[in-house]
Design a protein around this motif. Structure first.
Motif, short mmCIF file in Angstrom:
data_model
loop_
_atom_site.label_atom_id
_atom_site.label_comp_id
_atom_site.label_asym_id
_atom_site.label_seq_id
_atom_site.Cartn_x
_atom_site.Cartn_y
_atom_site.Cartn_z
N ALA A 1 -41.63 -14.47 38.86
CA ALA A 1 -40.77 -15.54 39.35
C ALA A 1 -39.36 -15.02 39.63
N PHE A 2 -38.87 -14.15 38.78
CA PHE A 2 -37.54 -13.56 38.97
C PHE A 2 -37.52 -12.71 40.24
N ALA A 3 -38.56 -11.92 40.44
CA ALA A 3 -38.63 -11.08 41.65
C ALA A 3 -38.69 -11.94 42.90
N CYS A 4 -39.46 -13.02 42.85
CA CYS A 4 -39.54 -13.92 44.00
C CYS A 4 -38.20 -14.60 44.26
N LEU A 5 -37.49 -14.96 43.19
CA LEU A 5 -36.17 -15.56 43.34
C LEU A 5 -35.22 -14.60 44.06
N ILE A 6 -35.26 -13.33 43.68
CA ILE A 6 -34.43 -12.32 44.34
C ILE A 6 -34.78 -12.24 45.82
N PHE A 7 -36.08 -12.25 46.12
CA PHE A 7 -36.51 -12.18 47.52
C PHE A 7 -36.03 -13.40 48.31
#
Length: 693
Positions: free
Chosen positions: A430-436
């Motif tokens: 979820a954190f990686a997707c938020l960054i994206f």
């Protein structure tokens, strides 16, 4: 042709895995774990040896580097085995998964072979079918630097990250139009240079070998290690990761196609093994000596990531930060507190861990040495909703969707809600997707705070999310398998046999592979298709096999030039007409090798004069002096004529104003003699300047 490719791949793989494997086996690791983590030691070792050799004046090549590392590794292996009194491999607190196939192969061996075999077949099919030839290469902006750096490594014998340049040799460094430099991560270049110096292949051939080694061997082996450690007590999940590792269009495939970002590819391929090493240190019952040894391996892992591409260290942080918060939140459990007080203490400890991670993140964000990276800006490619939808359907810049993978990730995330010891991985994704998403739509400070470590590049951020998504998808595939097994058992009112459960798993894996990669029906108004993987297949074919800037005729002309001039003759050129690849791919000693803006403060006076006024060499003393200073003997034109009329140039060419002194030369220009001529291609000898031999 392809036989040579796979032979070279085997030599490079042995060179990369071998030294680390010996050291880790001496340390007491099992064969499978030692093999999986070996590149973490090998990558750092080759770069460090290259750095040391540059300081000592020793020529770097496959023989000098691999030879030394194998000798050192063998000595360390012998010393450690003697110190451990030849004890058998220890488990590092991992459970013993027994043996299969008549006691010859362990469960771990079968799984590791499955990961690597599937990856080799899958990646091999894509490489062979769509590249067409192992000599193919992407004629894109970044690849000029990639190919050129490999060529400079080979020509100069200098493989140092502090001396990386397209002008590495002493003679080339003296004529560099844009002097200067500093640290640059060179791990991927060192691996590619191993291929060139071991088998004498071209730089283009070598970069394909390096990419295949990382994609088909390093990444699946590391993914196995991560799954093996994470699911130590739930071994049935582990095999499913083999089928998910290479299915995401966002990684590794889009990062191969865009840029291309080969160094970042190699760095991300190392992340799962680095994460596995970190998780091993927290295995219950791991002895102090083992933890110390693993800490040393983890330090090498961080070095390997930083020397391949530093943003991989932050990718590892995104993956492991929720795990660290979870681990810290469990500290109150050892204090034997109970009830609501224990819950409050766990929340407090978790909040403290989060605050520390945030402080470290912001300290790195504000670090002066990272300023140029974190402040780099990519313009938004979508609005907020579009970027969110792209992440939701696992498109990640691949111009399509991967609905099957998206479904598996959702199932996997739901499964972690039930088995909460793995819930931290859902937060990582979820954190990686938020960054994206933030990088995709934002154009403000948040863009840099969240994604600055990845140059605010949505392709790299999408690759990071895809990398972490591999393991959630594997959980989802396992959960689907368990669900089908339970339904069958309920319908049959009896346990499912091993062959039946294996067949069900195989069918689900086949569905996941085909459902994630089949080109699909083209989306409305798009040529890439509803399935994101279609753009991967199309990109691999057109990106590497279609020569646009440096076409077949120009490459043939350059080969003629190489037969006419001496190997050390310096040839003045316009890099944007394709001749930048003449050095990078064909080792022609050209003067201008970068395709960037040359009108900058650090450009040499000779370069400025030659770019602007070379055509006036017969009448201007300063031009002749500049040519004499650099030792220029010839002029190469691959696209003689008006800009963008007869032939394409690279996008950095602009209107050609920076190159008017070279572009203006014609057959009747005084001071230049035609040596070779074909269509719009010319090689001129500079006749008004004497160059000493």
């Amino acid at each position: 042709m392809w036989g040579l490719f796979f032979l070279t791949t085997a030599i490079v793989a042995i060179s990369l895995f071998g030294p680390g494997f010996l050291v880790l086996r001496g340390f007491g690791m099992s064969r499978c774990l030692a093999f999986s983590l070996a590149p973490l030691l090998g990558v750092a070792a080759y770069v460090l040896v290259g750095l040391a050799y540059e300081k000592l004046g020793v020529w770097s090549c496959w023989a000098s580097q691999a030879g030394l590392l194998f000798i050192v590794a063998a000595i360390i292996f012998a010393i450690l085995r003697f110190a451990l009194k030849r004890k058998p491999a220890v488990s590092f607190s991992l459970s013993d998964h027994g043996t299969v196939l008549g006691g010859r192969l362990s469960f771990d061996s079968v799984c590791l072979l499955g990961y690597v075999a599937f990856a080799c077949v899958f990646a091999g099919g894509l490489f062979v079918w769509y590249l067409g030839s192992p000599y193919s290469y992407a004629q894109q902006f970044d690849n000029i630097s990639h190919l050129g750096t490999i060529q400079s490594f080979v020509n100069s014998g200098v493989w140092s990250p502090f001396a990386s340049s397209l002008y590495s040799s002493a003679s080339d460094a003296a004529i560099n139009p844009l002097p200067g430099g500093g640290f640059y991560p060179t791990a991927w270049y060192s691996v590619a240079a191993l291929a060139v110096t071991s088998m004498g292949v071209t730089t283009a051939f070598a970069e394909n070998v390096a990419n295949f080694v990382f994609v088909a061997l390093v990444l699946p082996a590391g993914s196995f290690a991560f799954m093996r450690v994470l699911f130590d007590d739930r071994r049935a999940v582990i095999p499913f990761g083999a089928f998910c590792t290479l299915l995401f269009a966002g990684f590794p495939w889009m990062i191969i196609l865009f840029g291309p970002l080969y160094p970042n590819l190699s760095a991300f391929c190392l992340v799962p093994a680095a994460a596995a090493t970190f998780l091993l240190m927290f295995q219950f019952g791991c002895s102090r000596k083992q933890c110390v040894g693993l800490a040393v391996v983890f330090v090498f892992a961080l070095m390997s990531l930083a020397l391949a591409q530093p943003n991989a260290v932050f990718t590892l942080a995104v993956l492991l930060a929720p795990f660290c918060i979870w681990q810290v939140s469990r500290i109150p459990l050892s204090m034997k507190c109970k009830g609501k007080f224990c819950v409050a203490m766990r929340i407090l400890f978790g909040a403290i861990a989060l605050a520390v991670i945030y402080a470290i993140w912001m300290a790195c964000y504000n670090a002066p040495f990272l300023a140029s990276v974190v402040q780099h800006t990519w313009l938004p490619y979508a609005d907020r909703l579009e970027a969110f939808e792209d992440a939701l359907v696992v498109g990640f810049m691949a111009e399509g969707s991967q609905i099957v993978l998206a479904g598996l990730i959702i199932v996997g995330a739901a499964w972690t809600l039930w088995h909460r010891r793995y819930l931290w991985l859902s937060f990582s994704y979820a954190f990686a997707c938020l960054i994206f998403v933030v990088n995709g739509y934002s154009d403000g400070p948040l863009k840099h705070i969240f994604g600055g470590f990845w140059y605010t590049d949505p392709w790299r951020c999408g690759a990071m999310a895809s990398l972490i998504g591999i393991f959630l998808a594997a959980m989802g595939l396992y959960a689907c398998w368990r669900g089908v097994i339970m339904l069958v058992e309920k319908a049959r009112k009896g346990a499912v046999s091993f062959p039946t459960s294996t067949a069900i798993a195989a069918c689900l894996a086949l569905f996941a592979v085909l459902g994630s990669t089949f080109p699909g029906i083209p989306a409305p108004g798009s040529q890439t298709g509803a399935i994101a993987f279609r753009s991967v297949l199309s990109g691999l074919h057109t990106g590497a096999s279609v020569a646009s800037v440096y076409d077949d005729a120009e490459q043939a002309f350059v080969q003629e030039v190489k037969h006419v001039v001496s190997p050390d003759a310096l040839i003045i050129n316009v890099p944007d007409d394709g001749s930048a690849f003449a050095f990078a791919a064909d080792d022609l000693r050209t003067y201008f090798r970068h395709t960037r803006d040359y009108d900058v403060p650090n450009e040499t006076m000779e370069s400025r004069i030659i770019r602007d006024n070379l055509c006036d060499a017969a009448t201007r003393d300063d031009v002749r002096e500049a040519v004499s200073t650099i030792g220029g003997q010839y002029v190469l034109q691959l696209d003689q004529g008006e800009p963008y009329v007869e032939s394409p140039r690279l996008f950095t060419y602009g209107e050609g104003e920076q190159w008017r002194g070279i572009d203006s030369i014609r057959d009747d220009t005084p001071g230049f003699e035609v040596v070779l001529a074909e269509d719009d291609m010319r090689l001129y000898k500079i006749t008004v300047v004497e160059v000493s031999a």
